[in-house]
Design a protein around this motif. Structure first.
Motif, PDB file in Angstrom:
ATOM      1  N   GLY A  85       0.775  -1.227   0.000  1.00  0.00           N
ATOM      2  CA  GLY A  85       0.000   0.000   0.000  1.00  0.00           C
ATOM      3  C   GLY A  85       0.805   1.276   0.000  1.00  0.00           C
ATOM      4  O   GLY A  85       0.296   2.331   0.401  1.00  0.00           O
ATOM      5  N   TRP A  86       2.041   1.240  -0.457  1.00  0.00           N
ATOM      6  CA  TRP A  86       2.836   2.457  -0.511  1.00  0.00           C
ATOM      7  C   TRP A  86       2.331   3.378  -1.609  1.00  0.00           C
ATOM      8  O   TRP A  86       1.747   2.934  -2.612  1.00  0.00           O
ATOM      9  N   ASN A  87       2.605   4.650  -1.459  1.00  0.00           N
ATOM     10  CA  ASN A  87       2.317   5.620  -2.511  1.00  0.00           C
ATOM     11  C   ASN A  87       3.185   5.314  -3.726  1.00  0.00           C
ATOM     12  O   ASN A  87       4.344   4.927  -3.589  1.00  0.00           O
ATOM     13  N   ILE A  88       2.635   5.496  -4.925  1.00  0.00           N
ATOM     14  CA  ILE A  88       3.330   5.073  -6.128  1.00  0.00           C
ATOM     15  C   ILE A  88       4.624   5.862  -6.338  1.00  0.00           C
ATOM     16  O   ILE A  88       5.636   5.313  -6.826  1.00  0.00           O
ATOM     17  N   LEU A  89       4.641   7.140  -5.966  1.00  0.00           N
ATOM     18  CA  LEU A  89       5.878   7.917  -6.083  1.00  0.00           C
ATOM     19  C   LEU A  89       6.933   7.412  -5.113  1.00  0.00           C
ATOM     20  O   LEU A  89       8.123   7.341  -5.445  1.00  0.00           O
ATOM     21  N   LEU A  90       6.491   7.030  -3.907  1.00  0.00           N
ATOM     22  CA  LEU A  90       7.411   6.461  -2.933  1.00  0.00           C
ATOM     23  C   LEU A  90       7.958   5.126  -3.430  1.00  0.00           C
ATOM     24  O   LEU A  90       9.143   4.812  -3.229  1.00  0.00           O
ATOM     25  N   VAL A  91       7.127   4.365  -4.099  1.00  0.00           N
ATOM     26  CA  VAL A  91       7.562   3.082  -4.654  1.00  0.00           C
ATOM     27  C   VAL A  91       8.651   3.299  -5.705  1.00  0.00           C
ATOM     28  O   VAL A  91       9.676   2.599  -5.722  1.00  0.00           O
ATOM     29  N   PHE A  92       8.453   4.282  -6.560  1.00  0.00           N
ATOM     30  CA  PHE A  92       9.447   4.565  -7.602  1.00  0.00           C
ATOM     31  C   PHE A  92      10.766   5.012  -6.986  1.00  0.00           C
ATOM     32  O   PHE A  92      11.842   4.544  -7.381  1.00  0.00           O
ATOM     33  N   VAL A  93      10.695   5.901  -6.008  1.00  0.00           N
ATOM     34  CA  VAL A  93      11.915   6.378  -5.346  1.00  0.00           C
ATOM     35  C   VAL A  93      12.614   5.219  -4.643  1.00  0.00           C
ATOM     36  O   VAL A  93      13.847   5.092  -4.684  1.00  0.00           O
ATOM     37  N   ALA A  94      11.844   4.345  -3.997  1.00  0.00           N
ATOM     38  CA  ALA A  94      12.437   3.199  -3.297  1.00  0.00           C
ATOM     39  C   ALA A  94      13.111   2.251  -4.272  1.00  0.00           C
ATOM     40  O   ALA A  94      14.201   1.725  -3.988  1.00  0.00           O
ATOM     41  N   ALA A  95      12.492   1.988  -5.416  1.00  0.00           N
ATOM     42  CA  ALA A  95      13.087   1.092  -6.407  1.00  0.00           C
ATOM     43  C   ALA A  95      14.427   1.633  -6.894  1.00  0.00           C
ATOM     44  O   ALA A  95      15.410   0.884  -7.006  1.00  0.00           O
ATOM     45  N   CYS A  96      14.486   2.934  -7.172  1.00  0.00           N
ATOM     46  CA  CYS A  96      15.743   3.534  -7.627  1.00  0.00           C
ATOM     47  C   CYS A  96      16.773   3.594  -6.505  1.00  0.00           C
ATOM     48  O   CYS A  96      17.963   3.326  -6.720  1.00  0.00           O
ATOM     49  N   ALA A  97      16.316   3.932  -5.282  1.00  0.00           N
ATOM     50  CA  ALA A  97      17.242   4.104  -4.167  1.00  0.00           C
ATOM     51  C   ALA A  97      17.855   2.775  -3.734  1.00  0.00           C
ATOM     52  O   ALA A  97      19.071   2.691  -3.506  1.00  0.00           O
ATOM     53  N   VAL A  98      17.044   1.734  -3.616  1.00  0.00           N
ATOM     54  CA  VAL A  98      17.566   0.434  -3.186  1.00  0.00           C
ATOM     55  C   VAL A  98      18.564  -0.092  -4.214  1.00  0.00           C
ATOM     56  O   VAL A  98      19.656  -0.567  -3.865  1.00  0.00           O
ATOM     57  N   ALA A  99      18.208  -0.001  -5.493  1.00  0.00           N
ATOM     58  CA  ALA A  99      19.135  -0.449  -6.539  1.00  0.00           C
ATOM     59  C   ALA A  99      20.410   0.390  -6.518  1.00  0.00           C
ATOM     60  O   ALA A  99      21.521  -0.135  -6.700  1.00  0.00           O
ATOM     61  N   GLY A 100      20.274   1.702  -6.289  1.00  0.00           N
ATOM     62  CA  GLY A 100      21.454   2.562  -6.250  1.00  0.00           C
ATOM     63  C   GLY A 100      22.358   2.260  -5.076  1.00  0.00           C
ATOM     64  O   GLY A 100      23.587   2.258  -5.212  1.00  0.00           O
ATOM     65  N   VAL A 101      21.788   1.984  -3.897  1.00  0.00           N
ATOM     66  CA  VAL A 101      22.602   1.673  -2.716  1.00  0.00           C
ATOM     67  C   VAL A 101      23.338   0.350  -2.906  1.00  0.00           C
ATOM     68  O   VAL A 101      24.537   0.245  -2.606  1.00  0.00           O
ATOM     69  N   VAL A 102      22.648  -0.652  -3.413  1.00  0.00           N
ATOM     70  CA  VAL A 102      23.303  -1.940  -3.664  1.00  0.00           C
ATOM     71  C   VAL A 102      24.395  -1.774  -4.719  1.00  0.00           C
ATOM     72  O   VAL A 102      25.499  -2.321  -4.591  1.00  0.00           O
ATOM     73  N   GLY A 103      24.113  -1.005  -5.757  1.00  0.00           N
ATOM     74  CA  GLY A 103      25.126  -0.760  -6.777  1.00  0.00           C
ATOM     75  C   GLY A 103      26.323  -0.015  -6.222  1.00  0.00           C
ATOM     76  O   GLY A 103      27.467  -0.298  -6.604  1.00  0.00           O
ATOM     77  N   LEU A 104      26.083   0.929  -5.301  1.00  0.00           N
ATOM     78  CA  LEU A 104      27.188   1.664  -4.672  1.00  0.00           C
ATOM     79  C   LEU A 104      28.068   0.723  -3.861  1.00  0.00           C
ATOM     80  O   LEU A 104      29.302   0.804  -3.927  1.00  0.00           O
ATOM     81  N   LEU A 105      27.451  -0.163  -3.090  1.00  0.00           N
ATOM     82  CA  LEU A 105      28.230  -1.113  -2.286  1.00  0.00           C
ATOM     83  C   LEU A 105      29.064  -2.039  -3.163  1.00  0.00           C
ATOM     84  O   LEU A 105      30.227  -2.322  -2.864  1.00  0.00           O
ATOM     85  N   VAL A 106      28.474  -2.501  -4.253  1.00  0.00           N
ATOM     86  CA  VAL A 106      29.224  -3.361  -5.173  1.00  0.00           C
ATOM     87  C   VAL A 106      30.356  -2.574  -5.831  1.00  0.00           C
ATOM     88  O   VAL A 106      31.480  -3.069  -5.966  1.00  0.00           O
ATOM     89  N   ALA A 107      30.070  -1.331  -6.211  1.00  0.00           N
ATOM     90  CA  ALA A 107      31.081  -0.522  -6.897  1.00  0.00           C
ATOM     91  C   ALA A 107      32.247  -0.184  -5.982  1.00  0.00           C
ATOM     92  O   ALA A 107      33.398  -0.151  -6.421  1.00  0.00           O
ATOM     93  N   LEU A 108      31.970   0.068  -4.706  1.00  0.00           N
ATOM     94  CA  LEU A 108      33.054   0.390  -3.775  1.00  0.00           C
ATOM     95  C   LEU A 108      34.055  -0.752  -3.661  1.00  0.00           C
ATOM     96  O   LEU A 108      35.254  -0.523  -3.470  1.00  0.00           O
TER      97      LEU A 108
END
Length: 367
Positions: A85-108
């Motif tokens: 039941g999350w807001n759709i804009l929050l869902v979009f931000v979460a999808a980008c943010a989670v992928a970005g954080v995981v990508g940052l950890l892998v890149a480091l």
């Protein structure tokens, strides 16, 4: 040809073409059948994924064979948020943010590596992601996958579901392409190019290759998360199969065929990812993989710069043809000029040395 190219470079022409393209994209879903809209939606989904891969590989020269992992991760985060039941804009931000954080950890961890080492790290992402998605059934639905329906057209819009999905993908994809274009044409784009060409030279210019690689990989991961959001908006279902390594290789092939290091090539790569499998399956389903490999080899040999380089190749061939014709005209007119010079009477000036010698002889013979 030169006049047409000069006209095309004028700012007002580019603005006019961009406005025309925007009008066509806005009006198109209202006139096209549902199947055509769904096809264009899928092209937009994978074009964003290829765009992220192009930033890290085409512009920065860093190996990334796990882009599909971030697409699947974004899709899973989207499904989880929608079902809770999350807001759709929050869902979009979460999808980008989670992928970005995981990508940052892998890149480091991976950006300090090079060659085969970083390739193996990125290959491990989808290989590990598939069994991990099956085990985390509480969040992912396990082997059965998970569905989430959130792109039904609202009543006030008066649109069908396929049209509403088209506009969602259009807004996100347009924002992604504009952001990527601004990124690669600015100082970060120059840093990406410097690291791609020579890391030692980039370091001597004050550019940190490590930070640049981490930045490029993280941006590519964010684009992958956005593509995962769009994937679930279009398909409304995801499973561990979404993370399979074969899809990652297909994304890589789409980037190469569309054009590495090109924003427009990413869009062509998305079209390749959607249309070519359908074409090869229609020809012979048993030879799909072989046919796609043959197409990839043909493009690599004939168009090393990808499909985006076709206009440049055509202009080059046209210039060569025009130069060959003009050379042929000169060579055919050459003998005529030589004959006219041979038949004309020769009026050669007397050298000054000869005149001086003649005057000395006359002085000696004189009284």
């Amino acid at each position: 040809m030169n006049a047409a190219a000069a006209t095309a470079r004028r700012p007002w022409v580019r603005i006019l073409l961009a406005a025309l393209a925007a009008i066509v994209l806005i009006v198109a879903p209202l006139a096209l059948p549902p199947f055509a809209n769904q096809t264009l939606v899928r092209i937009g989904v994978y074009a964003v994924a290829v765009l992220g891969l192009n930033i890290v590989m085409g512009y920065t020269g860093q190996v990334n064979l796990g882009q599909i992992f971030f697409v699947g991760l974004g899709a899973y985060v989207t499904a989880y948020g929608v079902n809770h039941g999350w807001n759709i804009l929050l869902v979009f931000v979460a999808a980008c943010a989670v992928a970005g954080v995981v990508g940052l950890l892998v890149a480091l961890a991976a950006a300090r590596l090079g060659g085969l080492a970083i390739a193996m790290v990125t290959i491990a992402l989808p290989i590990v992601g598939v069994p991990l998605a099956k085990r985390l059934s509480e969040f992912t639905g396990g082997s059965q996958g998970i569905s989430a329906r959130f792109t039904d057209a609202p009543d006030w819009s008066g649109l069908d579901n396929d049209q509403w999905q088209f506009y969602i993908v259009l807004v996100v994809a347009a924002a992604a392409f504009l952001l990527a274009r601004s990124l690669v044409r600015g100082k970060y784009g120059r840093a990406f190019a410097a690291v791609r060409e020579n890391e030692a030279v980039a370091a001597s210019m004050g550019i940190s290759p490590y930070r640049t690689k981490v930045l490029a990989f993280t941006i590519a991961s964010i684009f992958g998360g956005a593509s995962g959001f769009l994937y679930l908006a279009a398909v409304q279902y995801t499973s561990p199969e979404t993370l399979s390594f074969g899809h990652s290789i297909s994304l890589l092939a789409a980037m190469v065929i569309g054009g590495a290091g090109s924003i427009a090539g990413s869009l062509l790569g998305g079209a390749y990812y959607v249309f070519v499998p359908q074409l090869t399956n229609a020809i012979d389903p048993n030879l799909t993989t072989v046919s796609q490999g043959a197409i990839l080899l043909a493009v690599l040999f004939l168009l090393p710069g990808g499909l985006v380089s076709v206009p440049r190749v055509v202009r080059r061939l046209t210039r060569r043809t025009g130069a060959g014709r003009s050379t042929g005209r000169r060579s055919s007119a050459g003998p005529v000029r030589e004959t006219s010079q041979q038949t004309a009477p020769a009026h050669r000036p007397v050298p000054d040395d000869a005149l001086e010698g003649h005057e000395q002889t006359e002085r000696q013979d004189g009284p």
